[in-house]
Structure formats: C-alpha cells, structure tokens
Scaffold this active site. Structure first.
Site, PDB file in Angstrom:
ATOM      1  N   LYS A 231       0.843  -1.205   0.000  1.00 12.01           N
ATOM      2  CA  LYS A 231       0.000   0.000   0.000  1.00 12.01           C
ATOM      3  C   LYS A 231       0.877   1.254   0.000  1.00 12.01           C
ATOM      4  CE  LYS A 231      -3.742  -2.538   2.097  1.00 12.01           C
ATOM      5  NZ  LYS A 231      -4.397  -3.034   3.313  1.00 12.01           N
TER       6      LYS A 231
ATOM      7  N   GLN B  35      -4.742  -1.819   9.511  1.00  6.40           N
ATOM      8  CA  GLN B  35      -4.536  -3.123   8.846  1.00  6.40           C
ATOM      9  C   GLN B  35      -5.120  -4.248   9.707  1.00  6.40           C
ATOM     10  OE1 GLN B  35      -3.198  -3.635   5.674  1.00  6.40           O
ATOM     11  NE2 GLN B  35      -3.940  -5.716   6.033  1.00  6.40           N
TER      12      GLN B  35
ATOM     13  N   ASP C 140     -11.392   2.286   3.890  1.00  6.60           N
ATOM     14  CA  ASP C 140     -11.668   0.851   3.750  1.00  6.60           C
ATOM     15  C   ASP C 140     -13.163   0.579   3.626  1.00  6.60           C
ATOM     16  OD1 ASP C 140      -9.511  -0.864   3.557  1.00  6.60           O
ATOM     17  OD2 ASP C 140      -9.073  -0.822   5.707  1.00  6.60           O
TER      18      ASP C 140
END
Ligand code: NDP
Length: 286
Positions: free
Chosen positions: A54, A98, A121
C-alpha cells in the site's frame, strides 16, 4: 474456447497513472497533497507485506503516506488514542487500520472509531449503510468489491442483465459485492458454507465471483461454458499464493478469468488510492 486472462496488474497500473496525473495537478498548483495514514499493530508477516504494498502504491502516485507501527501488545485504549489523533489531524485524508488485529483487540470497535469521512476501507457502519442504500457517491465502498466491478467494466464485460453468483458473504467482500452488482443491474445469487448444492448455483453464473479463502473451491465442472470467473481468494501454499479457483482446469471453459496473483489483489490497492483521493476531495470541498 479461448479464455481471456483479465490482468488486474495492468489495469491497476493504468489507474495509478490516472491518480498520479491528478496528484501532479495538485502539486503544480501548490495545493496540500492527499495523505493516507496506515496503522499496523503487531508483526504479522502477511500484514507487513500488505502495508508495504500500500505504501509503495502511494509512493508511485505521489500520495503522502505515513505508517504507524504499534507493538503487538498495544491496548485498545492506546490504539483508539492513535486513531483519535489521526481523526483530528487535518493533514490526514484516509485512515486504514490493517486487519487482522492481534488477539485481544476488538476489530469492530476499531472499525467504528475511524472517522466516517476518512474510512477509506469502507468499514464504518455509516458507509456500509450508504452502500446498502445504493448511495455510492456519498459512501466509501470497500476496495475489493469495488475493484472487481472496475476490473469487469474496464475490460468491457457487461454486468447489466447477467446472473452474478458470489461465493462468500463476508462484510468485507461478498455482501458489498452483491450490493454493487445489484446496482449494476445484475441478478445476484450469494452462496456460503451452508449452501447445500454449491455446484448447482455456480453452474448458473454468467459471472462467478469466488471469495472463500479455500484452494480449489471452484472446479471446471462447477462452471458453465463461457462464464466469466473472478477469483478473489488468496490462499498461501508451499508453492506460493493461489486463488479459490482451479485455474488450469477452468482454462478453455471460462470466457475470461482473473489470475491469482495479478488479478483482484492489485485492484484492491488501486481502489484504496481512489478512495484516498475521494476523501481528499471531500475534505477540500473539490
Ligand atoms: P471470510 O472468511 O470472512 O469469508 C469467507 C466466506 O466464504 C464466508 O461467507 C463463508 O461462508 C464462505 N465459505 C467458506 N467455505 C465455503 C464453502 N466450502 N463453500 C461455500 N462458501 C464457503 O473471508 P473474506 O471474505 O474476508 O475473504 C475471502 C477470501 O478473499 C480470502 O481468501 C481472502 O484472503 C481474500 N481476500 C482477497 C482480497 C484481495 O485483495 N484479493 C481482499 C480481501 C480478501 P459462511 O459465511 O457460511 O462462513
């Protein structure tokens, strides 16, 4: 039948180019640049790789990025404090924690702690609610399901009127994918571990999306001739990473297939970049 291999790697490259062009315009005009903050708790090797990928993607397009690495024994209070700081930081547009988190940390509470307009997200209930109402313009849509739609559309694969069968019903992939496909005017069937005759369902698919996380869940005798097969699964084997679909078996029967690696994975990261840009535009009222 010749099977077209749909490359997520190539399309992700194209999308990065588009994002880079947008960021360059901002940089040239002296504007604040978009920024993604990533929080990594613990030392899970797979998570470390995802975070690195990322960051690399941000780097390639010129997005600012910051990774906050916390030890595995971080408490909920400490983690929520870090998220609170990022929520308040006006230089940060997108926040990504994460997953999975180490045992003892409540993922649901963490997902809801991220400010809804920085939730790149798409995990926050408000974003999930907007997605379920079809308010995609106002919502952050989870990156993987959005990446699948983009992959199909930009490879000229018609979704409207097709029967899309999704295997997997998680909040991360299967459920939002079903909602996206409905909004694209597909007829959608969602299967899961309690579906009694999976094969009877998958054989009806014009477009089959597998998001299970189990190697060789989908065999050639489970798809109809000419079906488009999208493999979301990521399974670690001694020979590296593979998907849910028996790729070699389905070659020649499917009209198009995504490989693993190089299919949905790179698109997920490309969509993260797009969501970060969306958050930036929201914050800058552009
Ligand atoms: P989950 O474990 O949350 O969900 C898996 C789903 O598969 C569940 O709905 C489960 O059913 C269903 N399932 C399990 N076994 C079977 C079976 N034998 N037959 C039919 N359905 C079954 O996983 P995620 O949705 O988070 O992820 C799915 C896969 O996608 C994983 O391999 C993950 O690594 C990968 N992934 C890939 C991404 C990418 O960028 N390429 C991003 C995100 C995920 P039930 O609900 O009944 O338990």
């Amino acid at each position: 039948m010749e099977t077209t291999i749909i490359s997520g790697t190539q399309l992700a490259k194209q999308i990065r180019k588009e994002v880079r062009a947008e960021v360059s315009v901002l940089a040239e005009s002296g504007k604040r640049l978009p920024k993604l903050a990533v929080v990594l708790v613990g030392e899970d090797p797979a998570s470390q790789v995802y975070v690195r990928n990322k960051n690399n993607a941000c780097e390639k397009v010129g997005l600012l990025h910051e990774t906050i690495v916390l030890p595995g024994d971080t408490s909920m209070d400490q983690l929520l404090d870090v998220i609170d700081g990022l929520n308040k930081d006006e230089a940060v547009d997108g926040i990504l924690v994460q997953m999975p988190l180490p045992n003892g940390l409540n993922e649901e509470i963490v997902k809801q702690a991220v400010r809804v307009d920085k939730d790149v997200d798409g995990f926050h209930v408000e974003n999930a609610g907007k997605v379920s109402l079809g308010k995609f313009d106002e919502a952050f849509v989870p990156c993987t399901p959005m990446g699948v739609v983009e992959l199909l559309k930009r490879n000229g694969i018609e979704i409207a009127g097709k029967h899309v069968v999704i295997v997997g019903r998680s909040n991360l992939v299967g459920k939002p994918e079903a909602l996206l496909m409905l909004s694209e005017d597909a007829t959608v069937t969602v299967c899961h571990s309690k579906t009694p005759d999976l094969s009877a369902m998958t054989k009806q698919a014009d477009i089959l999306i597998s998001a299970v996380g189990r190697k060789h869940t989908i065999h050639a005798d489970m798809i109809k001739e000419g079906c488009v097969v999208v493999d979301v699964g990521i399974n670690r084997t001694e020979n590296g990473i593979c998907g849910d679909v028996d790729f070699d078996e389905c070659l020649g029967k499917a009209s198009a297939m995504t490989p693993v690696p190089g299919g949905v994975g790179p698109m997920t990261i490309a969509m993260l970049l797009k969501n970060t840009m969306k958050a930036y535009r929201l914050h800058e009222k552009l």
